[in-house]
Structure formats: C-alpha cells, structure tokens
Design a protein around this motif. Structure first.
Motif, PDB file in Angstrom:
ATOM      1  N   ARG A 251       0.843  -1.189   0.000  1.00  0.00           N
ATOM      2  CA  ARG A 251       0.000   0.000   0.000  1.00  0.00           C
ATOM      3  C   ARG A 251       0.882   1.243   0.000  1.00  0.00           C
ATOM      4  O   ARG A 251       2.031   1.202   0.409  1.00  0.00           O
ATOM      5  CB  ARG A 251      -0.909   0.015   1.230  1.00  0.00           C
ATOM      6  N   SER A 252       0.282   2.342  -0.388  1.00  0.00           N
ATOM      7  CA  SER A 252       0.997   3.610  -0.421  1.00  0.00           C
ATOM      8  C   SER A 252       1.295   4.098   0.987  1.00  0.00           C
ATOM      9  O   SER A 252       0.515   3.856   1.927  1.00  0.00           O
ATOM     10  CB  SER A 252       0.166   4.658  -1.166  1.00  0.00           C
TER      11      SER A 252
ATOM     12  N   SER B 193       1.038   7.006   2.006  1.00  0.00           N
ATOM     13  CA  SER B 193       0.032   7.990   2.397  1.00  0.00           C
ATOM     14  C   SER B 193      -1.138   7.372   3.138  1.00  0.00           C
ATOM     15  O   SER B 193      -1.885   8.068   3.833  1.00  0.00           O
ATOM     16  CB  SER B 193      -0.479   8.750   1.155  1.00  0.00           C
ATOM     17  N   THR B 194      -1.311   6.096   2.979  1.00  0.00           N
ATOM     18  CA  THR B 194      -2.408   5.427   3.682  1.00  0.00           C
ATOM     19  C   THR B 194      -2.017   4.978   5.070  1.00  0.00           C
ATOM     20  O   THR B 194      -2.867   4.479   5.811  1.00  0.00           O
ATOM     21  CB  THR B 194      -2.876   4.212   2.875  1.00  0.00           C
ATOM     22  N   TRP B 195      -0.743   5.100   5.408  1.00  0.00           N
ATOM     23  CA  TRP B 195      -0.306   4.674   6.736  1.00  0.00           C
ATOM     24  C   TRP B 195      -0.799   5.654   7.785  1.00  0.00           C
ATOM     25  O   TRP B 195      -0.951   6.863   7.537  1.00  0.00           O
ATOM     26  CB  TRP B 195       1.230   4.586   6.798  1.00  0.00           C
ATOM     27  N   ARG B 196      -0.995   5.175   8.979  1.00  0.00           N
ATOM     28  CA  ARG B 196      -1.468   5.988  10.088  1.00  0.00           C
ATOM     29  C   ARG B 196      -0.463   5.921  11.217  1.00  0.00           C
ATOM     30  O   ARG B 196      -0.073   4.833  11.632  1.00  0.00           O
ATOM     31  CB  ARG B 196      -2.828   5.478  10.565  1.00  0.00           C
TER      32      ARG B 196
END
Length: 507
Positions: A370-371, A373-376
């Motif tokens: 996954r990108s 940017s999708t990490w939290r």
C-alpha cells in the motif's frame, strides 16, 4: 562395490571413487574435521546391544559427552546436542524412524557410519589376519564348498568314508591317550576369530535393512511412474508372492533368520556358548570379549528380529499402497507435474523476453503493498486510561496472621530441626515416628514430609517399617507406613520463625 582391475579400469575406478567421495556418507564422515569427536560420540552411545535409542535419551547422552569433550580436548563443538543430531541425520550418519504406536522417534546408526566405525577400529586395533585359525577356517570352507557342489556319487561316498575313518581314528586315539585339548593361546585365537565375524554383523544387518528399504522404494517408484502396474503387484500378493522377501536381499536374510531361530539349532548354539564360557581360557579374555560372547545369541536374535519386523512392515505397507487409492493419487500427481514441465518447456521455446504478454490473470496471495500515504501514525493518546484509578488506603497487618499464612505455604524447617535435636538429647538415634511422638506434626503432612527429607540427609536407613501419624487441616487423623529412618547426626540450628504475641499495626 568391487573395483575393476586391469590397465583400462583405472579411469573407470577414478570416476567411481569420485562419485563415492561426493555421495558416500561414510567417506564424508571420515574426511570431516570433527571426525574424531563425531565417531567417538556415536561409537560410545551406540555400543553393545544399544542399536536403537529414543530421541530424548540420545540428546541427553550426546550432551553429556559434548561437555566432557569440550572440557578435555580442543575440539570445536560450540552447538547443542539437538543441533548436531539434526545435522548428522541430514548427512546420512544417523537414521531417524517414527515407529507406529511410539511417542518418540528412535535413532540408529546408518550402514555408512557402521562401515566408518569398522574401518577406524581396524586402524586403532588391527587384528592379525594371517593366523592358523583363519587359515583353518578358509580350508574348511573351501572343502565344504567343493563337497556341496560335487555331483559325483562315487566321490561323495569316498569322501564320507574318509571322514568316517578319520573320526574313528580320532575316537581310538582319545580312548588310548585321552583328550588333547588345544592350548589357551590357540583357544583365544579362535575366540578372536569368532568375535571378528560377530563384529561384522551389525554392518551386515544395516546393509540388509538398507537394501530392503531400497527395494520397497524402487517398487513404489515403479508403480507411481507406471513402469509396473499396481495390478501386477496385487496379483503377486494374492498369489502369495512377497516381492520384498522374495528379493535377493530378502532371501539371503530369510535363510539366516530361519537357521538362527530353528529350535534344534538354537538349543545347540546356546549349549555351545555356555560350554565355551565354562572353559579356563575365558579368564584370559578381556571383559568386553567375555560380554560379547555371553550375549552372542541374544544380540543376534535382537538384530534379526528388527530386520524381520522391518521386512514385514514394508511388505504390509506396500500391499496397502497398491490396494488403496494412494498409488493412483501419486500417479496422477506425477502426471500433472510432468505435464506442467512439458508445457513450461514448450512456452520457453516461444518466449524471448520475460515481458511477453500471456493473457493470463494471476491472483496474488499474501501481503498487498500500500501507499505510504495510507499509513497511520501511532498516537499514544488513543490508549490513554480514562477511568480513575481506585485509591486503596493503608490497612493493618497482623503478624500472627502473616505467620500462619507463611506456615501454610512453607515447611517450618527451624521447628523440625529443633524437634529432632530436642529428641536426640535423650535418644541418640530416634526414628521419624519417635520424633513425631514427642513433637506432633503441627503442619500436618508437610511436617511429616519435612522429617523424611531431613532423615535422608542426616540419618540412615533402618530395618522394617513404622507408622507415621498426622492430623489433616480438616481435623482428620491420618497415618501412613514408611521405612524406618533414624537420625544419626546433629542437625544445624536455624533461625526460628517469628511468632508474634500481639498484633502490630501499620506494618
């Protein structure tokens, strides 16, 4: 294996020996830098009648030997016993089996390791091969071979008459002069000849077992690869033909097995061994040689039974293999693999690069990338505690209650030491029951167990048994019979438990 002879055979032998150097576990273990330690450990653990050992017992035995070798030699053996055990199985130096109905795996030396140990033994303690006993054995075997292969009736009768005359002459000579026994030196020489033949049997048994397992594997491969149909194997089974027992190795072993377990021959062999062990020259043999002779029959029977059980198990397994659907399933699997390999070769002939489109969709399994940017990011505030923590006020502790709780969880050793020393002032060697009579078990069974442990350390075992009484926590009076132990030593004084008389607060 027999090497070829002659001028043109040298090159062929080089190829043969090169293959053995690369493939033979026996050659590999001999050229290993740790060969002295490995062969010493395996030869020590698998000695005498210990041909099969359970895994846990083997790990423990190897671990003890590794400790001694590390401390007393400069051998580099840094790993654990379990690690070396796994390595030796992979190298083919040990065979690991999982017998049906047993919880633990068992281990045994491979045929190659036995051959390496035999070779090392000949280097460490070479035996004399040019002896009168060995020459006599050679002559007798040749004469027996010539007699058993001679079809001439006249010659056979003449030979038997000659033997009869020689026996009669020997009988007459004994009647006239008495028995002339051979010297102790000759007897020891003959004994070593027998023990030498006996020492070759473990390797022979391992080789027979390996050959039988190879035959079973080849039969299964032939069925799976359809070189031999399952119906052909079943037809032989139903006709009473055991393909494993009927093989060359199986027939050779069955002849040995039948002769060994023949009642008449077995009784005669037992009597012969007992007669040899009763001779005076036996005292001149080493303890190891005497033990080998004493357990000769039992060792042969034990090894033969193991091989026979293996043959029977493999025969039954082969029959189940061809009777069930397992053979058909294995055949289908082999056909699928072969078909996939053929398709892969066909596709490879038409592909020039690895980017050629194939119009085939493949569903990926496992982790999907996954990108970023999708990490939290992790926020510790998400796990903050919102409930109020209950505040417990300091209470009162009574040391008397604490003392009772400690006594309920531990044996009051100072009390028992004091009780034994008190009784010994009037009785020099009181028994456990005597001590309990003067000082009852205040902790019930725990006091009794404590006195038993103390008696084992500071006492001696007496004759007979006695009754040990105590009262349970529920007030029930109990007793048990236990061997008599007497306290013969003074027990050291220990600091006593603190027994408070009044409660103390704010502790």
């Amino acid at each position: 294996m027999t090497l070829s002879t002659g001028n043109f055979a040298a090159t062929a032998n080089v190829h043969t020996l090169t293959r053995l150097k690369d493939d033979s576990p026996a050659w590999a273990i001999l050229r290993s830098p740790l060969a002295p330690a490995i062969l010493s450990i395996l030869g020590t653990v698998f000695s005498g009648d210990r041909q099969q050992i359970e895994g846990s017992e083997l790990v423990h035995a190897i671990d003890l030997l590794l400790t001694d070798i590390r401390e007393q030699t400069d051998a580099d053996l840094p790993r654990s016993a379990a690690h070396y055990l796994t390595e030796w199985v992979k190298a083919g130096w040990l065979i690991r089996r999982s017998p049906q109905g047993q919880r633990e795996e068992i281990y045994e030396l491979s045929m190659e390791t036995l051959a390496a140990l035999d070779y090392i033994q000949t280097l460490a303690a070479p035996t004399r091969t040019v002896t009168r006993s060995r020459l006599a054995t050679l002559i007798t075997s040749l004469q027996s071979l010539a007699a058993d292969t001679d079809p001439d009736e006249t010659t056979a009768i003449a030979r038997l008459e000659e033997q009869q005359a020689a026996l009669q002459a020997r009988i007459d000579r004994i009647r006239e002069r008495g028995v002339e026994a051979i010297s102790d030196d000759e007897a020891i020489e003959k004994t070593h000849e027998v023990l030498g033949l006996l020492g070759d049997l473990p390797t022979d048994f391992a080789r027979v077992r390996s050959d039988i397992e190879g035959i079973d594997s080849n039969l299964r491969r032939a069925v799976v690869e359809e070189e031999l149909t399952a119906s052909e194997v079943l037809e032989n089974v139903f006709r009473g033909v055991d393909l494993i027992s009927d093989s060359e190795a199986g027939r050779a072993f069955n002849g040995f097995y039948e002769l060994l377990f023949d009642r008449e021959q077995g009784a005669r062999l037992d009597a012969t061994v007992e007669a040899v062990l009763s001779r005076d020259f036996i005292d001149s043999l080493s303890p190891t040689d005497r033990t080998q002779l004493r357990h000769l029959v039992g060792g042969l029977e034990g090894s033969a039974v193991q091989v026979q059980d293996s043959m029977t198990s493999l025969s039954r397994s082969l029959r189940r293999f061809v009777q069930s659907r397992e053979a058909a399933a294995q055949q289908a699997l082999v056909q699928s693999i072969t078909s996939a390999q053929q398709l892969a070769l066909h596709v490879a002939q038409h592909l020039t690069t690895g980017r050629h489109p194939m119009d085939i969709e493949l569903e990926l399994s496992g982790f999907q990338p996954r990108s970023i940017s999708t990490w939290r990011l992790h926020d510790p505030a998400d796990y903050r505690i919102t409930e109020e923590v209950e505040d417990h006020t300091v209470g009162d502790i009574e040391l008397a209650a604490m003392y009772e709780r400690i006594r309920a969880s531990e044996i009051d050793w100072p009390e028992l030491h004091a009780a034994v020393n008190d009784v010994r002032t009037t009785h020099p060697s009181p028994s456990i029951a005597y001590v309990l009579g003067a000082h009852p078990a205040t902790q019930g069974l725990a006091s009794v167990v404590g006195l038993i442990r103390l008696a084992d350390t500071y006492g001696e075992r007496g004759e007979g048994t006695e009754t040990l009484p105590w009262t349970s926590a529920q007030g029930q009076r109990l007793r048990a019979r236990f061997p008599v132990w007497r306290f013969t030593q003074e027990l050291p004084e220990l600091n006593t438990f603190y027994r408070p008389s009044t409660p103390t607060k704010d502790f």
